[in-house]
Scaffold this motif. Structure first.
Motif, mmCIF file in Angstrom:
data_model
loop_
_atom_site.group_PDB
_atom_site.id
_atom_site.type_symbol
_atom_site.label_atom_id
_atom_site.label_comp_id
_atom_site.label_asym_id
_atom_site.label_seq_id
_atom_site.Cartn_x
_atom_site.Cartn_y
_atom_site.Cartn_z
ATOM 1 N N VAL A 15 45.791 -37.588 -36.968
ATOM 2 C CA VAL A 15 44.575 -36.966 -36.412
ATOM 3 C C VAL A 15 43.964 -36.055 -37.482
ATOM 4 C CG1 VAL A 15 43.698 -35.601 -34.519
ATOM 5 C CG2 VAL A 15 45.746 -37.005 -34.165
ATOM 6 N N GLN A 40 47.082 -30.062 -51.184
ATOM 7 C CA GLN A 40 47.343 -31.394 -50.621
ATOM 8 C C GLN A 40 46.325 -32.405 -51.114
ATOM 9 O OE1 GLN A 40 47.428 -30.312 -46.401
ATOM 10 N NE2 GLN A 40 49.352 -31.349 -46.249
ATOM 11 N N MET A 49 43.670 -25.525 -37.789
ATOM 12 C CA MET A 49 43.804 -24.351 -38.670
ATOM 13 C C MET A 49 45.240 -24.207 -39.120
ATOM 14 S SD MET A 49 41.456 -21.390 -36.996
ATOM 15 C CE MET A 49 42.299 -21.342 -35.425
ATOM 16 N N ASN A 50 46.164 -24.298 -38.148
ATOM 17 C CA ASN A 50 47.538 -23.938 -38.525
ATOM 18 C C ASN A 50 48.501 -24.613 -37.567
ATOM 19 O OD1 ASN A 50 49.867 -22.654 -39.309
ATOM 20 N ND2 ASN A 50 49.513 -20.919 -37.928
ATOM 21 N N LEU A 51 49.615 -25.085 -38.118
ATOM 22 C CA LEU A 51 50.669 -25.680 -37.265
ATOM 23 C C LEU A 51 51.945 -24.937 -37.604
ATOM 24 C CD1 LEU A 51 51.374 -29.438 -36.848
ATOM 25 C CD2 LEU A 51 53.207 -27.905 -37.412
ATOM 26 N N ASN A 56 38.694 -32.687 -43.040
ATOM 27 C CA ASN A 56 39.880 -33.283 -42.403
ATOM 28 C C ASN A 56 41.156 -32.815 -43.080
ATOM 29 O OD1 ASN A 56 41.679 -34.873 -41.078
ATOM 30 N ND2 ASN A 56 40.385 -36.676 -41.110
ATOM 31 N N TYR A 57 41.098 -32.597 -44.386
ATOM 32 C CA TYR A 57 42.303 -32.121 -45.078
ATOM 33 C C TYR A 57 42.444 -30.599 -44.961
ATOM 34 C CZ TYR A 57 44.115 -36.365 -47.099
ATOM 35 O OH TYR A 57 44.712 -37.591 -47.251
ATOM 36 N N VAL A 86 53.354 -24.865 -32.454
ATOM 37 C CA VAL A 86 52.094 -24.243 -32.014
ATOM 38 C C VAL A 86 50.978 -24.826 -32.873
ATOM 39 C CG1 VAL A 86 50.919 -22.076 -31.642
ATOM 40 C CG2 VAL A 86 53.403 -22.152 -31.519
ATOM 41 N N HIS A 97 40.417 -25.573 -34.182
ATOM 42 C CA HIS A 97 39.121 -24.865 -34.282
ATOM 43 C C HIS A 97 38.042 -25.910 -34.445
ATOM 44 C CE1 HIS A 97 35.873 -22.999 -36.715
ATOM 45 N NE2 HIS A 97 35.995 -22.079 -35.755
ATOM 46 N N ARG A 108 44.618 -34.771 -41.332
ATOM 47 C CA ARG A 108 45.477 -35.017 -42.492
ATOM 48 C C ARG A 108 46.157 -33.725 -42.960
ATOM 49 N NH1 ARG A 108 46.809 -39.799 -43.029
ATOM 50 N NH2 ARG A 108 47.470 -39.327 -45.150
ATOM 51 N N VAL A 109 45.614 -32.596 -42.595
ATOM 52 C CA VAL A 109 46.182 -31.324 -43.085
ATOM 53 C C VAL A 109 47.585 -31.140 -42.531
ATOM 54 C CG1 VAL A 109 45.309 -29.933 -41.183
ATOM 55 C CG2 VAL A 109 45.589 -28.910 -43.420
ATOM 56 N N ALA A 110 47.908 -31.817 -41.417
ATOM 57 C CA ALA A 110 49.205 -31.562 -40.769
ATOM 58 C C ALA A 110 50.364 -32.109 -41.595
ATOM 59 C CB ALA A 110 49.193 -32.231 -39.391
ATOM 60 N N ASP A 111 50.074 -32.957 -42.589
ATOM 61 C CA ASP A 111 51.142 -33.611 -43.353
ATOM 62 C C ASP A 111 52.164 -32.596 -43.854
ATOM 63 O OD1 ASP A 111 52.668 -34.969 -45.084
ATOM 64 O OD2 ASP A 111 51.073 -35.505 -46.494
ATOM 65 N N TRP A 112 51.711 -31.655 -44.671
ATOM 66 C CA TRP A 112 52.686 -30.725 -45.272
ATOM 67 C C TRP A 112 53.159 -29.699 -44.263
ATOM 68 C CZ3 TRP A 112 51.356 -29.132 -51.006
ATOM 69 C CH2 TRP A 112 51.537 -30.257 -51.813
ATOM 70 N N HIS A 113 52.273 -29.327 -43.310
ATOM 71 C CA HIS A 113 52.705 -28.342 -42.299
ATOM 72 C C HIS A 113 53.879 -28.915 -41.506
ATOM 73 C CE1 HIS A 113 49.647 -25.173 -42.589
ATOM 74 N NE2 HIS A 113 48.812 -26.133 -42.987
ATOM 75 N N ASP A 136 37.527 -30.337 -35.030
ATOM 76 C CA ASP A 136 37.715 -31.130 -36.247
ATOM 77 C C ASP A 136 38.643 -30.431 -37.250
ATOM 78 O OD1 ASP A 136 36.151 -29.058 -36.656
ATOM 79 O OD2 ASP A 136 34.390 -30.153 -37.377
ATOM 80 N N HIS A 175 46.996 -24.484 -33.791
ATOM 81 C CA HIS A 175 45.759 -23.676 -33.643
ATOM 82 C C HIS A 175 44.600 -24.573 -34.061
ATOM 83 C CE1 HIS A 175 47.999 -19.930 -33.078
ATOM 84 N NE2 HIS A 175 48.851 -20.430 -33.951
ATOM 85 N N ARG A 192 39.795 -34.214 -30.786
ATOM 86 C CA ARG A 192 38.987 -34.281 -32.009
ATOM 87 C C ARG A 192 37.735 -35.112 -31.801
ATOM 88 N NH1 ARG A 192 40.590 -37.638 -37.251
ATOM 89 N NH2 ARG A 192 40.194 -39.255 -35.737
#
Lengths: 358, 372, 188, 173
Positions: D117, B342, D56-58, B214-215, D86, D90, D119-124, D53, D88, D45
Motif C-alpha cells: 500500500v 529508501q 507517516m509512521n509505523l 508514496n515512499y 501502530v 495522514h 512503499r515507505v512501510a518497507d524499512w519500518h 496517501d 499513523h 488510500r
C-alpha cells in the motif's frame, strides 16, 4: 649539446651523458616538486580563507621535506594478491614517461638536453607513455577501485591526446619548425613577438593569427589538464568516488613517486605550452645582460624566465583545481569529442586559410 | 560478433568510504560503469536509543535526542520537547516559543550549510565546503554563547529552555545575518550556477512527485520534486503561523523537476527563508522568564501521541507512549533520513558510479538518525 | 547548434566567474587561528570539564540521580552526632561524610543536567577542555576530600556508634518492661 | 474530518468487522483486527473521501500486559498479553490524520504487511520485525535491518535478556 660539452669536461663520454641526464633531475625537478606541493597547499589554503602549513620551518617551507621523510619511513606495503612485478615497476614507469620529456625542453639558448629536430613530436610521444604506468598500477593493485581508476584514466588520456596534438599542429603550422629550440629563438625577445600574439611575422597576418593562436592555446591547456589528471578531469583518482583511484594500494615511497610524477608532468605540460606559445626562454622586456653588458648573464636570465613562465602556468592549474568540481566520465568524453576536437579542427582550417593568404 | 560475456561486478562502498556521510555500506551491483542495483546496509551506528529511552526519565532523554541527528540536534530537542508538552499540555511562555523558533531556524541554516558543503565535495569542488563551514562556525558560536555547547546542546527543556539569551546574542546574530546574505550570493556564483556542477547534477536522480509521496519522503527531498509540502506551513506547530516566509520547491530550472540540482537549490533558498524568519522573530521577541514553566517532576498522564516537526532533513516524528510513570513507556522516532534513504535505489538505477555519490549527497542523510 | 555554442559560452563564463570568486579570497583576511599559541576565548557558559566544590557538597545524591549516563558515584557515611562537619557556604549544616565522590569524565556526555538540581550549587562545568589522559583510569576524578584511611575510619567509627546505639536501645527495652528482664538478661 | 466520521465510512465498507475507537490525549486510536488490515489500508488510500496517501509512521509496541513469570535468575518473562503495531496515516489532500492500532498475540505476532500500500512501510516493518519480532507476512525481504543478521532475541521487548556472547565477543561489558 650539453652532453658532449660535459663529455670533454669529464674526459669520459658516458660520464658526461650520465651527468647531463641527472642535471635537470636534481637541479630542477626534485626541488620544483618539493615546492610545487608546498605551493599547492599554500595556494589552496589562501583561497579557502585558511593559512596552510606554517609550522615546519619558517612559513612552513620544510613541510614537504617533512612529508617526504615521513613517507620514506612508512612501511611499503605490497598487497598479498597483487601482481608484484607490475605493482613495483608502475610508479617508475609513470615517472620515466614524465622525466623523458625533460630531454627536449629548451631551458635556455645554451642549455638543452638534446637539440633534436622533432622536439614537439618527441615530447608528445613520450608523455603519453605514462598511461601504461597508470594501467599497470590500477591492474596490479588487485582492488576494484583502482581497476576503475585505471580504466577511466586510459580512456581519458588516450582520447585527450587528439585535441592536444591538433592544437599543437595548428601552432606548428604557423611556426613552421618542430625544433623547440628554434621555436623559442624565433620568438625574439619582445612579448608581442610571441607566437600567442602572432609571432615575429609582420603585416596583416600577425593580427589574423592572434585569435586562432589564443584558441589553440586554450584547447591545448584544457587537453593537457586532462592528460595530467588535474581537476576538472581528476576522475582516475576521484577521492569522493574511487577512494584514491589507481594509487589506492600504494604507500610509502611508491606513493611519493606518484606525487613526483604528477607534479613533474604538470611542469612538462606547462613547459611545452610556454615554449610554443609564450616565447620559451625569451624574456618579455629584453635582457638585463644586454643593457649592462655582461653577456654570460643572458643564459641565466633565460633559464629564469623559462622556469618563471612554467611555474606561472602550474599556478593556474592549481587555481583551477580549487575552483571547479569534477566532470563525470561520459561528460569528459563528450567534452573531448564533441567540443574540443571540433573546435581544434575549425581552428586548424582557419589557420590553414590564413597561411595561404600570405 | 557474439555478445561479449560480460559479468556484473559487486562493488562495496563500504562503511568506511569518503563520501557515504557516515557509516553506511552501499552494495552496488555494477555492469561496467552503469549501476544495476544499490542495496544500502545500515545499522553500523545503532546505539539503541529507544531501549535507552525506556530506562530514562523524560528530561534525561533530551541529551539522547541530541545524538540522533547530530547536525541538527536543536531541532531534535524541539520535536521531543513539544511532543511531551502536548502530552502534558503545558503552556510555554511566549518568549520561550520565540527563542525556540530562532534556535530552530539557525540550526536549519547550519544543517543546510553542512549538506551543501558535503554535496560540493561529493561532486568534487572542495572550496565551497570550507566557505560553508566558515559561516557555520559563527552559528555554532552563537549556540555556544547561549547554552554552552557547540554541537549537542540539551538546550530545550520540557516547559522552557535551560538559559535565557545572553545580552550580546542579538547584535551578534544581526551581524551574522547581514554577512551571511553576501556569502550566500558568493556561494551561488562559485557552485550553484557553475556549468560543470549543473552538468553533474541536472537530470540526475530524478524523483517523480508521486513516488516521493508514496515512499514517504519529506523535507527538501519532497519539495525538490515540486510537492508544496512544508510542515511549518501545512501542519503548523509552535508559532510558525506568525511569520511570513514562502516554501521553496523545485521548479526544474536546470533539468527535470526533482533532480539533484533541485534538491540542492531548495536547500539554498530555504536558508534565505530561514534568515527572514529569524529576522522577524527577533523583532517580535517579547521578554519574560524562560524557566518558569519547567515542572519539577515530569509525569505525563497515560496515553500516546504522535507529534511531528519540520527538521532540516524532513519530517521528524516522535511517537511517545506514556504509562503514567516517570519513564516513557515507548519512544519511537520517525527519522526523516531513515525514510529518505529508501529511495536511493530507485533514483540511482541506470546511472553511473559517480551519480550514486551525487544522489546520496543530494538526499543529505545523517547515519546517527537512521540507525538511532 | 545554438545550444552547442551556448553550452561552450556558459562553460567558459561560469568557470571564469568561479575563478574570480576564489582569487578574490586569496587576499581576504584568514579565519583560522593558530591553536596552541592563540586560544579561542570561550563564553562564560561553556560546558566542558565538571568540577565539584567539596566544601559545599552535602552528599545529597541529586546529581547522581539526574545524570543520564550514571557517571557520578557517591558514597556517604552518616556522621556520629558528636562530630562537627562544618557548614556549607550558604549556612546549611552538613550531616554526611562524603567518603567517595567519583566522576568518570570519560562517560560524561556534558549535558549539564547535574548542575541544576544541586541544592548548594557545588557542581558546575568549567571551561577547561584540554584534559586528555593516556590511561582511561585517570579520567575517573576522585573529588572526595577524605583520604581512604580516614574514610575507613569514619565507617568503623559509624559502625561502632551504630552497635553501641543498638545495645543502648536493647538495654533501654529491658528497663522498660521488667518481667522480660530474665529472658533478655541471658540473651546478651 | 474527525475519527468518528472516518469510522462511519469504514463501517459501511466493512460492516461485519468490529472496530473500537479508543479515547486518548494525542487523538483517537482505532483498534483494528489484523485479518482485514491490508484491504482496509487499500480502501483508506484509494477512497477519494479519505485518500490517506501518506503513512507517516509505523511503530511496534510491546504492551507487556501478559502475566509476569519469575525466572530463576531473577529476571521475569511475560507470557500471553499483546504486541501491537501502530499506523499513523495522514492525507495530504484533506490534511486529516488517523491512527490505527493492531493488537497481536505475543506468541504468534503475525500481521499482513502494508508494504504494497505504502512503499515507505518497507524499512519500518523490517525495523519492527528486527526489534519486536513482529512477522509481517507478504513482505518481500523481511530481514533484520539495524541489528546484525545472526543476533538472537528481540531487544525492545520488555522481557528481553541480552545474550551473553555474540560470536565469541562478550556482550554486556
Amino acid at each position: 649539446m650539453i652532453s658532449d660539452y660535459l663529455a670533454e669536461f669529464f674526459g669520459n663520454k658516458y660520464l658526461g651523458y650520465l651527468v647531463s641526464a641527472a642535471l635537470p633531475l636534481f637541479m630542477w625537478i626534485l626541488p620544483y616538486a618539493l615546492y610545487a606541493v608546498y605551493a599547492e597547499r599554500k595556494v589552496s589554503a589562501f583561497m579557502q580563507d585558511r593559512i596552510g602549513p606554517n609550522r615546519v620551518g619558517p612559513k612552513g617551507l620544510f613541510q614537504t621535506i617533512a612529508d617526504i621523510l615521513k613517507l620514506i619511513q612508512k612501511e611499503d606495503i605490497v598487497p598479498a594478491s597483487a601482481d608484484k612485478l607490475l605493482f613495483v615497476t608502475a610508479p617508475y614507469v609513470i615517472f620515466a614517461g614524465t622525466f623523458a620529456a625533460f630531454a627536449a625542453l629548451p631551458f635556455s639558448s645554451v642549455y638543452i638536453g638534446s637539440n633534436i629536430d622533432l622536439g614537439v613530436f618527441y615530447i608528445m610521444a613520450v608523455s603519453s607513455f605514462s598511461v601504461i604506468g597508470i594501467l599497470m598500477a590500477g591492474w596490479a593493485g588487485n582492488n576494484k577501485y583502482s581497476l576503475y581508476g585505471a580504466m577511466r584514466s586510459v580512456a581519458q588520456i588516450v582520447s585527450y591526446e587528439v585535441p592536444a596534438l591538433l592544437a599543437l599542429v595548428t601552432a606548428i603550422m604557423v611556426i613552421g619548425s618542430l625544433n623547440l629550440n628554434e621555436i623559442s629563438q624565433m620568438q625574439t625577445s619582445r612579448f608581442w613577438n610571441w607566437w600567442i600574439f602572432g609571432g615575429p611575422v609582420d603585416g596583416i597576418q600577425k593580427f589574423l593569427y592572434i585569435f586562432p593562436m589564443i584558441v589553440a592555446f586554450l584547447i591545448f591547456f584544457i587537453a593537457s589538464l586532462a592528460e595530467v589528471n588535474r581537476t576538472p578531469f581528476d576522475i582516475p583518482e576521484a577521492e569522493s568516488e574511487l577512494v584514491a583511484g589507481f594509487h589506492t594500494e600504494y604507500t610509502g615511497m611508491k606513493f611519493a613517486m606518484f606525487f613526483l610524477a604528477e607534479y613533474g608532468n604538470m611542469f612538462v605540460v606547462s613547459a611545452i605550452s610556454v615554449s610554443i606559445f609564450f616565447g620559451g626562454w625569451q624574456s618579455p622586456f629584453g635582457y638585463l645582460g644586454n643593457s649592462i653588458g655582461i653577456n654570460w648573464l643572458i643564459p641565466v636570465e633565460q633559464v629564469f624566465w623559462f622556469l618563471f613562465k612554467g611555474a606561472l602556468l602550474v599556478l593556474i592549474q592549481m587555481w583551477l583545481r580549487w575552483t571547479l568540481p569534477r566532470l563525470r566520465v561520459d561528460q569528459l568524453m563528450s567534452l573531448c569529442w564533441k567540443y574540443l576536437t571540433p573546435y581544434a579542427f575549425i581552428n586548424l582550417v582557419i589557420v590553414g586559410i590564413i597561411t595561404l593568404i600570405k | 560478433m557474439a555478445e561479449l560475456k560480460t559479468d556484473q561486478i559487486v562493488l562495496n562502498m563500504g562503511p568506511q568510504h569518503p563520501s557515504t556521510h557516515g557509516v553506511l555500506r552501499l552494495e552496488v551491483v555494477l555492469d561496467g560503469e552503469v549501476v544495476v542495483d544499490v542495496i544500502p546496509h545500515i545499522g553500523y551506528l545503532h546505539r539503541c536509543f529507544e531501549k535507552h529511552a525506556e530506562a530514562m526519565t523524560y528530561p534525561q532523554v533530551i541529551p539522547y535526542t541530541d545524538r540522533m541527528d547530530y547536525l541538527a540536534s536543536m531541532y531534535m530537542n524541539f520535536g521531543y520537547v513539544e511532543a511531551v508538552e502536548k502530552l502534558m499540555n503545558i503552556e510555554v511562555p511566549e518568549r520561550v516559543k520565540y527563542i525556540r523558533v530562532i534556535m530552530g531556524e539557525l540550526q536549519r541554516i547550519a544543517s543546510h550549510l553542512v549538506a551543501i558543503g558535503t554535496f560540493g565535495i561529493d561532486i568534487g569542488a572542495f572550496t565551497p565546503f570550507l566557505y560553508c563551514f566558515r559561516d557555520r562556525e559563527r552559528i555554532l558560536d552563537l549556540f555556544e554563547m547561549t547554552c554552552g555547547a557547540r554541537l549537542l546542546y540539551n538546550y530545550m527543556w520540557i516547559g522552557g529552555v535551560s538559559h535565557d539569551l545572553p545580552p550580546e546574542f542579538i547584535p551578534k546574530l544581526k551581524s551574522f545575518l547581514k554577512d551571511f546574505k553576501k556569502s550566500l550570493k558568493e556561494l551561488n556564483n562559485l557552485l550553484s550556477y557553475n556549468k560543470i556542477f549543473i552538468d553533474r547534477t541536472a537530470n540526475i536522480g530524478v524523483l517523480p512527485a508521486d513516488t516521493a509521496i508514496n515512499y514517504g519522503c519529506t523535507g527538501p527531498v519532497l519539495r525538490g520534486s515540486g510537492v508544496n509540502w512544508d510542515l511549518r506551513k501545512n501542519d503548523t506547530y509552535s508559532i510558525y503561523d506568525r511569520f511570513d516566509f514562502e516554501v521553496c520547491i523545485g521548479k526544474g530550472e536546470m533539468g527535470t523537476i526533482g533532480d539533484c540540482w533541485d534538491r540542492y537549490m531548495v536547500r539554498v533558498r530555504e536558508m534565505e527563508q530561514s534568515c527572514r524568519i529569524v529576522e522577524q522573530a527577533i523583532e517580535q521577541l517579547p521578554d519574560g522568564d524562560v524557566t518558569s514553566a519547567i515542572p519539577k517532576r515530569v509525569k505525563p498522564p497515560v496515553g500516546e501521541i504522535y507529534f511531528r516537526v519540520e527538521s532540516p532533513k524532513g519530517e521528524l516524528g516522535y511517537h511517545i507512549v506514556s504509562d503514567g510513570s516517570l519513564n516513557p513507556f515507548r519512544v519511537k522516532v520517525r527519522a526523516p533520513s531513515f525514510v529518505n534513504l529508501q529511495i536511493l535505489p530507485i533514483i540511482s538505477r541506470g546511472h553511473l558510479v559517480a551519480d550514486i555519490i551525487a544522489n546520496l549527497g543530494s538526499l543529505d542523510i545523517v547515519l546517527g538518525e537512521i540507525d538511532r | 547548434m545554438k545550444q552547442y555554442l551556448r553550452n561552450t559560452w556558459l562553460g567558459i563564463y561560469t568557470i571564469l566567474v568561479g575563478m574570480k570568486v576564489t582569487i578574490s579570497h586569496l587576499f581576504k583576511p584568514k579565519v583560522t587561528i593558530q591553536y596552541p599559541d592563540v586560544r579561542v576565548q570561550l563564553p562564560e557558559r561553556a560546558r566542558n570539564r565538571l568540577y565539584v566544590n567539596m566544601d559545599d557538597c552535602i552528599g545529597c545524591d541529586q546529581c547522581a540521580r539526574a545524570c543520564p549516563v550514571d557517571c557520578i558515584e557517591i558514597e556517604t557515611v552518616k556522621a556520629v552526632p558528636g562530630e562537627d562537619l562544618g557548614t556549607t557556604s550558604n549556612g546549611k549544616r552538613k550531616a554526611l561524610w562524603v567518603t567517595k565522590f567519583d566522576i568518570d569524565i570519560a562517560k560524561c556526555c556534558y549535558c549539564a543536567l547535574c548542575v541544576y538540581p544541586c541544592p548548594t550549587e557545588c557542581i558546575w562545568m568549567t571551561d577547561v577542555y584540554e584534559f586528555s589522559e593516556y590511561r582511561r583510569e585517570d579520567l575517573i576524578y576522585h573529588f572526595s576530600t577524605l583520604t581512604p584511611e580516614e574514610a575507613l575510619q569514619k565507617k568503623l567509627n559509624y559502625q561502632k556508634f551504630e552497635a553501641e546505639k543498638a545495645r543502648q536501645k536493647a538495654a533501654q527495652a529491658v528497663a522498660s518492661n521488667p518481667q522480660s528482664k530474665q529472658d533478655s538478661g541471658n540473651q546478651n | 474530518m474527525t475519527a468518528q466520521e472516518i469510522l462511519e465510512i469504514i463501517k459501511q465498507k466493512f460492516p461485519d468487522e468490529q472496530f473500537e475507537l479508543k479515547e486518548n490525549i494525542g487523538g483517537e486510536i482505532l483498534i483494528v483486527p489484523s485479518s482485514i488490515l491490508r484491504e482496509l489500508c487499500f480502501f483508506l488510500r484509494d477512497d477519494e473521501r479519505l485518500c490517506f496517501d501518506v503513512l507517516m509512521n509505523l511503530s511496534g509496541l510491546d504492551l507487556a500486559n501478559g502475566e509476569k513469570k519469575k525466572l530463576e535468575d531473577g529476571t521475569f518473562e511475560i507470557v500471553g498479553g499483546h504486541l501491537a503495531t501502530v499506523y499513523h496515516l495522514h492525507s495530504m489532500k484533506y490534511n486529516h490524520k488517523l491512527t490505527l492500532k493492531v493488537l497481536l498475540p505475543r506468541e504468534k505476532p503475525v500481521v499482513p504487511s502494508v508494504e504494497r500500500v505504502w512503499r515507505v512501510a518497507d524499512w519500518h516493518e523490517r525495523e519492527a520485525f528486527d526489534l519486536f519480532g513482529i512477522i509481517f507476512e507478504g513482505h518481500h525481504n523481511l530481514k533484520r535491518i539495524l541489528l546484525p543478521e545472526d543476533w538472537e532475541g528481540y531487544p525492545l521487548r520488555k522481557d528481553y535478556k541480552v545474550q551473553e556472547f555474540y560470536q565469541g565477543m562478550k556482550v554486556p561489558y
